[in-house]
Design a protein around this motif. Structure first.
Motif, PDB file in Angstrom:
ATOM      1  N   THR A 120       0.839  -1.189   0.000  1.00  0.00           N
ATOM      2  CA  THR A 120       0.000   0.000   0.000  1.00  0.00           C
ATOM      3  C   THR A 120       0.879   1.245   0.000  1.00  0.00           C
ATOM      4  OG1 THR A 120      -1.717  -1.138   1.234  1.00  0.00           O
ATOM      5  CG2 THR A 120      -1.799   1.272   1.214  1.00  0.00           C
ATOM      6  N   PRO A 121       0.720   2.146  -0.970  1.00  0.00           N
ATOM      7  CA  PRO A 121       1.522   3.360  -0.991  1.00  0.00           C
ATOM      8  C   PRO A 121       1.261   4.209   0.241  1.00  0.00           C
ATOM      9  CG  PRO A 121       0.432   3.012  -3.105  1.00  0.00           C
ATOM     10  CD  PRO A 121      -0.165   2.035  -2.135  1.00  0.00           C
ATOM     11  N   HIS A 122       2.275   4.955   0.671  1.00  0.00           N
ATOM     12  CA  HIS A 122       2.145   5.839   1.810  1.00  0.00           C
ATOM     13  C   HIS A 122       2.351   7.272   1.362  1.00  0.00           C
ATOM     14  CE1 HIS A 122       6.467   5.120   1.422  1.00  0.00           C
ATOM     15  NE2 HIS A 122       6.632   6.324   1.943  1.00  0.00           N
ATOM     16  N   PRO A 123       1.811   8.255   2.101  1.00  0.00           N
ATOM     17  CA  PRO A 123       1.987   9.652   1.711  1.00  0.00           C
ATOM     18  C   PRO A 123       3.450  10.060   1.771  1.00  0.00           C
ATOM     19  CG  PRO A 123       0.219   9.400   3.334  1.00  0.00           C
ATOM     20  CD  PRO A 123       0.963   8.093   3.279  1.00  0.00           C
ATOM     21  N   PRO A 124       3.855  11.036   0.945  1.00  0.00           N
ATOM     22  CA  PRO A 124       5.237  11.495   0.980  1.00  0.00           C
ATOM     23  C   PRO A 124       5.572  12.141   2.305  1.00  0.00           C
ATOM     24  CG  PRO A 124       3.894  12.951  -0.377  1.00  0.00           C
ATOM     25  CD  PRO A 124       3.050  11.761  -0.038  1.00  0.00           C
ATOM     26  N   LYS A 125       6.802  11.956   2.747  1.00  0.00           N
ATOM     27  CA  LYS A 125       7.241  12.526   4.006  1.00  0.00           C
ATOM     28  C   LYS A 125       7.678  13.972   3.795  1.00  0.00           C
ATOM     29  CE  LYS A 125       9.050   8.008   5.378  1.00  0.00           C
ATOM     30  NZ  LYS A 125      10.281   7.242   5.688  1.00  0.00           N
ATOM     31  N   SER A 126       7.672  14.734   4.865  1.00  0.00           N
ATOM     32  CA  SER A 126       8.197  16.082   4.808  1.00  0.00           C
ATOM     33  C   SER A 126       8.815  16.407   6.145  1.00  0.00           C
ATOM     34  CB  SER A 126       7.091  17.100   4.482  1.00  0.00           C
ATOM     35  OG  SER A 126       6.085  17.084   5.480  1.00  0.00           O
ATOM     36  N   GLY A 127       9.819  17.242   6.114  1.00  0.00           N
ATOM     37  CA  GLY A 127      10.461  17.594   7.363  1.00  0.00           C
ATOM     38  C   GLY A 127      11.735  18.362   7.107  1.00  0.00           C
ATOM     39  N   PRO A 140      -1.096   9.480  -7.969  1.00  0.00           N
ATOM     40  CA  PRO A 140      -0.060  10.322  -7.356  1.00  0.00           C
ATOM     41  C   PRO A 140       1.139   9.467  -6.946  1.00  0.00           C
ATOM     42  CG  PRO A 140      -2.227  10.769  -6.398  1.00  0.00           C
ATOM     43  CD  PRO A 140      -2.358   9.515  -7.208  1.00  0.00           C
ATOM     44  N   VAL A 141       2.338   9.943  -7.257  1.00  0.00           N
ATOM     45  CA  VAL A 141       3.555   9.189  -6.951  1.00  0.00           C
ATOM     46  C   VAL A 141       4.600  10.123  -6.355  1.00  0.00           C
ATOM     47  CG1 VAL A 141       3.163   7.440  -8.726  1.00  0.00           C
ATOM     48  CG2 VAL A 141       4.460   9.502  -9.294  1.00  0.00           C
ATOM     49  N   TRP A 142       5.590   9.539  -5.687  1.00  0.00           N
ATOM     50  CA  TRP A 142       6.654  10.329  -5.067  1.00  0.00           C
ATOM     51  C   TRP A 142       7.847   9.437  -4.757  1.00  0.00           C
ATOM     52  CZ3 TRP A 142       1.854   9.382  -2.963  1.00  0.00           C
ATOM     53  CH2 TRP A 142       1.812   8.410  -1.960  1.00  0.00           C
ATOM     54  N   ASN A 143       8.968  10.083  -4.550  1.00  0.00           N
ATOM     55  CA  ASN A 143      10.170   9.410  -4.078  1.00  0.00           C
ATOM     56  C   ASN A 143      10.815  10.350  -3.066  1.00  0.00           C
ATOM     57  OD1 ASN A 143      13.069   8.710  -3.888  1.00  0.00           O
ATOM     58  ND2 ASN A 143      12.607   7.199  -5.460  1.00  0.00           N
ATOM     59  N   ASP A 144      10.700  10.010  -1.785  1.00  0.00           N
ATOM     60  CA  ASP A 144      11.219  10.878  -0.728  1.00  0.00           C
ATOM     61  C   ASP A 144      12.735  11.000  -0.787  1.00  0.00           C
ATOM     62  OD1 ASP A 144       8.676  11.308   0.352  1.00  0.00           O
ATOM     63  OD2 ASP A 144       8.778   9.472   1.547  1.00  0.00           O
ATOM     64  N   GLN A 145      13.407   9.900  -1.101  1.00  0.00           N
ATOM     65  CA  GLN A 145      14.867   9.901  -1.116  1.00  0.00           C
ATOM     66  C   GLN A 145      15.429  10.888  -2.139  1.00  0.00           C
ATOM     67  OE1 GLN A 145      16.607   6.098  -2.057  1.00  0.00           O
ATOM     68  NE2 GLN A 145      18.720   6.876  -1.967  1.00  0.00           N
ATOM     69  N   HIS A 146      14.787  10.967  -3.303  1.00  0.00           N
ATOM     70  CA  HIS A 146      15.292  11.818  -4.367  1.00  0.00           C
ATOM     71  C   HIS A 146      14.488  13.111  -4.541  1.00  0.00           C
ATOM     72  CE1 HIS A 146      18.038   8.675  -5.297  1.00  0.00           C
ATOM     73  NE2 HIS A 146      17.119   7.844  -5.758  1.00  0.00           N
ATOM     74  N   GLY A 147      13.474  13.321  -3.710  1.00  0.00           N
ATOM     75  CA  GLY A 147      12.715  14.560  -3.765  1.00  0.00           C
ATOM     76  C   GLY A 147      11.920  14.741  -5.036  1.00  0.00           C
ATOM     77  N   LEU A 148      11.243  13.672  -5.483  1.00  0.00           N
ATOM     78  CA  LEU A 148      10.448  13.711  -6.701  1.00  0.00           C
ATOM     79  C   LEU A 148       8.981  13.521  -6.366  1.00  0.00           C
ATOM     80  CD1 LEU A 148      12.681  11.363  -8.908  1.00  0.00           C
ATOM     81  CD2 LEU A 148      12.723  13.869  -8.850  1.00  0.00           C
ATOM     82  N   THR A 149       8.110  14.189  -7.095  1.00  0.00           N
ATOM     83  CA  THR A 149       6.673  14.034  -6.865  1.00  0.00           C
ATOM     84  C   THR A 149       5.915  14.348  -8.149  1.00  0.00           C
ATOM     85  OG1 THR A 149       4.795  14.717  -5.466  1.00  0.00           O
ATOM     86  CG2 THR A 149       6.349  16.437  -6.118  1.00  0.00           C
ATOM     87  N   GLY A 150       4.768  13.725  -8.312  1.00  0.00           N
ATOM     88  CA  GLY A 150       3.978  13.984  -9.508  1.00  0.00           C
ATOM     89  C   GLY A 150       2.815  13.019  -9.626  1.00  0.00           C
TER      90      GLY A 150
END
Length: 220
Positions: free
Chosen positions: A3-10, A75-85
């Motif tokens: 299950t995908p999880h929301p992108p992290k922020s901090g 909706p997709v994202w990659n927290d490690q590389h800072g990508l979203t779209g």
């Protein structure tokens, strides 16, 4: 399926870069600057064709056909590389393969900006679904066929390099110089950009010089 999880922020996270901005920057850094820094957008025949093509896939939802489940507007994202779209289409296959499909109204250009955007989608899906995504697809509306792209290390490096260039653009807050080359003929922002005028080429610079001289004479 994970299950995908929301992108992290901090604090300390990379500035998030949109997948669409990667394509814009790869095509022309000034085009990306006009969109990201000045919120400039103008439609032309090509962008309208793209909008019409995406109407089929821009409504969130999913459907199953045989052993394939198809997700739209994911909706997709990659927290490690800072990508979203957002992915136009993602196919989930019974053998655990995850396949992003980027839809383009124009002709497919091997190694072009579309490949970069599709590769970035694959990298986001790898983090979200915790599995390798070794391939992506660019669907061309012009020739009505899929073009499969291997997500190799060279393409991954291009994604990360372009993402950092977009961040640098945002940090500087300055528009890049216009290229004033054949790309401008296919760009819907050519009127907003004024590439030939700003680069001082040909009759555009001559016309500007005459205008300034006339103003100087009137004010004399």
């Amino acid at each position: 399926m994970t299950t995908p999880h929301p992108p992290k922020s901090g604090e300390g996270d990379l500035t998030q870069v949109s997948l669409s901005s990667l394509e814009h920057y790869a095509y022309c850094p000034r085009q990306a600057g006009l969109i990201l820094l000045e919120q400039t957008w103008t439609d032309d025949a090509a962008t309208i064709r793209g909008t019409l093509l995406h109407q089929r896939v821009d409504t969130p939802g999913n459907q199953a056909r045989g052993t394939i489940r198809t997700l739209h507007a994911l909706p997709v994202w990659n927290d490690q590389h800072g990508l979203t779209g957002v992915c136009d289409t993602v196919e989930l296959h019974a053998d655990s393969r995850v396949l992003p499909i980027e839809h383009k109204s124009g002709r497919y250009v091997p190694g072009g900006p579309g490949d970069l955007q599709a590769a970035a989608q694959a990298m986001c899906l790898e983090e979200m679904f915790s599995r390798p995504v070794p391939q992506a697809v660019v669907y061309s509306g012009t020739d009505r066929r899929r073009h499969t792209i291997p997500i190799d290390e060279t393409l991954r490096s291009r994604v990360l390099q372009t993402a950092q260039q977009v961040r640098n653009l945002l940090d500087r807050g300055e528009l890049p110089r216009p290229p004033a080359d054949r790309r401008c003929k296919r760009c819907s922002l050519a009127t907003d950009c004024m590439p030939k005028l700003l680069t001082g080429t040909g009759r555009y610079q001559d016309a500007l010089t005459r205008l300034y001289c006339a103003d100087d004479q009137d004010n004399a």
